[in-house]
Scaffold this motif. Structure first.
Motif, PDB file in Angstrom:
ATOM      1  N   THR A   2      -3.770  -7.157   0.877  1.00  0.00           N
ATOM      2  CA  THR A   2      -2.515  -7.493   0.230  1.00  0.00           C
ATOM      3  C   THR A   2      -2.433  -6.849  -1.306  1.00  0.00           C
ATOM      4  O   THR A   2      -3.498  -6.360  -1.698  1.00  0.00           O
ATOM      5  CB  THR A   2      -2.514  -9.201   0.043  1.00  0.00           C
ATOM      6  OG1 THR A   2      -3.669  -9.413  -0.856  1.00  0.00           O
ATOM      7  CG2 THR A   2      -2.560  -9.729   1.136  1.00  0.00           C
ATOM      8  N   THR A  45      10.703  -1.828   8.023  1.00  0.00           N
ATOM      9  CA  THR A  45      10.631  -2.658   6.546  1.00  0.00           C
ATOM     10  C   THR A  45      11.056  -1.712   5.600  1.00  0.00           C
ATOM     11  O   THR A  45      10.974  -0.509   5.907  1.00  0.00           O
ATOM     12  CB  THR A  45       9.065  -3.142   6.587  1.00  0.00           C
ATOM     13  OG1 THR A  45       8.315  -2.081   6.446  1.00  0.00           O
ATOM     14  CG2 THR A  45       8.695  -4.086   7.489  1.00  0.00           C
ATOM     15  N   TYR A  47      10.984  -0.783   1.408  1.00  0.00           N
ATOM     16  CA  TYR A  47       9.893  -0.849   0.350  1.00  0.00           C
ATOM     17  C   TYR A  47      10.821  -1.318  -1.006  1.00  0.00           C
ATOM     18  O   TYR A  47      11.700  -0.684  -1.146  1.00  0.00           O
ATOM     19  CB  TYR A  47       9.034   0.548   0.208  1.00  0.00           C
ATOM     20  CG  TYR A  47       8.458   0.492  -1.354  1.00  0.00           C
ATOM     21  CD1 TYR A  47       7.258  -0.415  -1.360  1.00  0.00           C
ATOM     22  CD2 TYR A  47       8.988   1.032  -2.564  1.00  0.00           C
ATOM     23  CE1 TYR A  47       6.390  -0.513  -2.561  1.00  0.00           C
ATOM     24  CE2 TYR A  47       8.136   0.783  -3.652  1.00  0.00           C
ATOM     25  CZ  TYR A  47       6.809   0.214  -3.829  1.00  0.00           C
ATOM     26  OH  TYR A  47       6.256   0.387  -4.918  1.00  0.00           O
ATOM     27  N   PRO A  50       6.813  -4.163  -6.317  1.00  0.00           N
ATOM     28  CA  PRO A  50       6.356  -5.510  -6.236  1.00  0.00           C
ATOM     29  C   PRO A  50       6.593  -6.051  -7.760  1.00  0.00           C
ATOM     30  O   PRO A  50       6.533  -5.414  -8.757  1.00  0.00           O
ATOM     31  CB  PRO A  50       4.879  -5.414  -6.076  1.00  0.00           C
ATOM     32  CG  PRO A  50       4.620  -3.877  -6.362  1.00  0.00           C
ATOM     33  CD  PRO A  50       5.589  -3.050  -6.114  1.00  0.00           C
ATOM     34  N   THR A  54       1.877 -11.766  -5.160  1.00  0.00           N
ATOM     35  CA  THR A  54       1.822 -12.409  -4.060  1.00  0.00           C
ATOM     36  C   THR A  54       3.063 -11.749  -2.842  1.00  0.00           C
ATOM     37  O   THR A  54       3.123 -12.142  -1.947  1.00  0.00           O
ATOM     38  CB  THR A  54       2.395 -13.931  -3.964  1.00  0.00           C
ATOM     39  OG1 THR A  54       3.399 -14.160  -4.719  1.00  0.00           O
ATOM     40  CG2 THR A  54       0.934 -14.858  -4.541  1.00  0.00           C
ATOM     41  N   ASP A  55       3.729 -10.783  -3.456  1.00  0.00           N
ATOM     42  CA  ASP A  55       4.620  -9.959  -2.741  1.00  0.00           C
ATOM     43  C   ASP A  55       3.968  -9.264  -1.692  1.00  0.00           C
ATOM     44  O   ASP A  55       2.901  -9.041  -1.348  1.00  0.00           O
ATOM     45  CB  ASP A  55       5.435  -8.938  -3.639  1.00  0.00           C
ATOM     46  CG  ASP A  55       6.307  -9.591  -4.653  1.00  0.00           C
ATOM     47  OD1 ASP A  55       6.438 -10.826  -4.711  1.00  0.00           O
ATOM     48  OD2 ASP A  55       6.921  -8.854  -5.510  1.00  0.00           O
ATOM     49  N   GLU A  56       4.877  -9.089  -0.543  1.00  0.00           N
ATOM     50  CA  GLU A  56       4.316  -8.384   0.749  1.00  0.00           C
ATOM     51  C   GLU A  56       4.211  -7.033   0.414  1.00  0.00           C
ATOM     52  O   GLU A  56       5.039  -6.157   0.005  1.00  0.00           O
ATOM     53  CB  GLU A  56       5.365  -8.813   1.811  1.00  0.00           C
ATOM     54  CG  GLU A  56       4.693  -8.126   3.197  1.00  0.00           C
ATOM     55  CD  GLU A  56       5.933  -8.494   4.133  1.00  0.00           C
ATOM     56  OE1 GLU A  56       5.608  -7.894   5.293  1.00  0.00           O
ATOM     57  OE2 GLU A  56       6.640  -8.937   3.889  1.00  0.00           O
ATOM     58  N   ASN A  57       2.825  -6.239   1.026  1.00  0.00           N
ATOM     59  CA  ASN A  57       2.725  -5.202   0.856  1.00  0.00           C
ATOM     60  C   ASN A  57       3.077  -4.375   2.341  1.00  0.00           C
ATOM     61  O   ASN A  57       2.702  -4.570   3.327  1.00  0.00           O
ATOM     62  CB  ASN A  57       1.176  -4.701   0.729  1.00  0.00           C
ATOM     63  CG  ASN A  57       0.782  -3.397   0.428  1.00  0.00           C
ATOM     64  OD1 ASN A  57       1.476  -2.496   0.502  1.00  0.00           O
ATOM     65  ND2 ASN A  57      -0.680  -3.098   0.427  1.00  0.00           N
ATOM     66  N   VAL A  58       4.226  -3.641   2.268  1.00  0.00           N
ATOM     67  CA  VAL A  58       4.789  -2.879   3.599  1.00  0.00           C
ATOM     68  C   VAL A  58       4.229  -1.445   3.489  1.00  0.00           C
ATOM     69  O   VAL A  58       4.493  -0.700   4.608  1.00  0.00           O
ATOM     70  CB  VAL A  58       6.168  -2.941   3.328  1.00  0.00           C
ATOM     71  CG1 VAL A  58       6.767  -4.004   3.220  1.00  0.00           C
ATOM     72  CG2 VAL A  58       6.770  -2.153   2.112  1.00  0.00           C
TER      73      VAL A  58
END
Length: 111
Positions: A2, A45, A47, A50, A54-58
């Protein structure tokens, strides 16, 4: 890995503020995208830079260690991190490219 885990790995080597980290992370992802266009992000996904830890890592998983190295280089930690970034990102790209080839061969170009 993450974004929080990448941030923690960078902070183990050099203390860095979150906002600076986000800027360097975005620069690194843009550099990866310019180097390896098709094999950087998880399929289907999009991009977005961020805004929190806590944002999603693509970004695909094999690039994560190279991202850490490039952020350390951009934070003026040393030249060796840039060469490691290039080596690790190239290895990750070749792995994803070979997996996508599925046994196909590319013929040598002729004159």
């Amino acid at each position: 890995m993450t974004i929080l885990e990448i941030f923690e790995k960078v902070n183990l080597v050099i203390p860095i503020e979150q906002r600076v980290f986000f800027n360097l992370f975005e620069d690194t992802v843009n550099e990866l995208q310019s180097l390896y266009r098709d094999f950087v992000f998880i399929k289907d996904t999009e991009y977005t830079p961020p805004e929190s830890l806590t944002d999603e890592n693509v970004v695909l998983p094999l690039y994560h260690n190279s991202i850490v190295d490039n952020i350390l280089f951009l934070a003026n930690k040393g030249e060796t991190y840039k060469s490691e970034f290039i080596r690790k990102s190239r290895d990750a790209y070749l792995k994803y490219w070979n997996d996508n080839a599925k046994g196909r061969r590319i013929r040598r170009m002729r004159w």
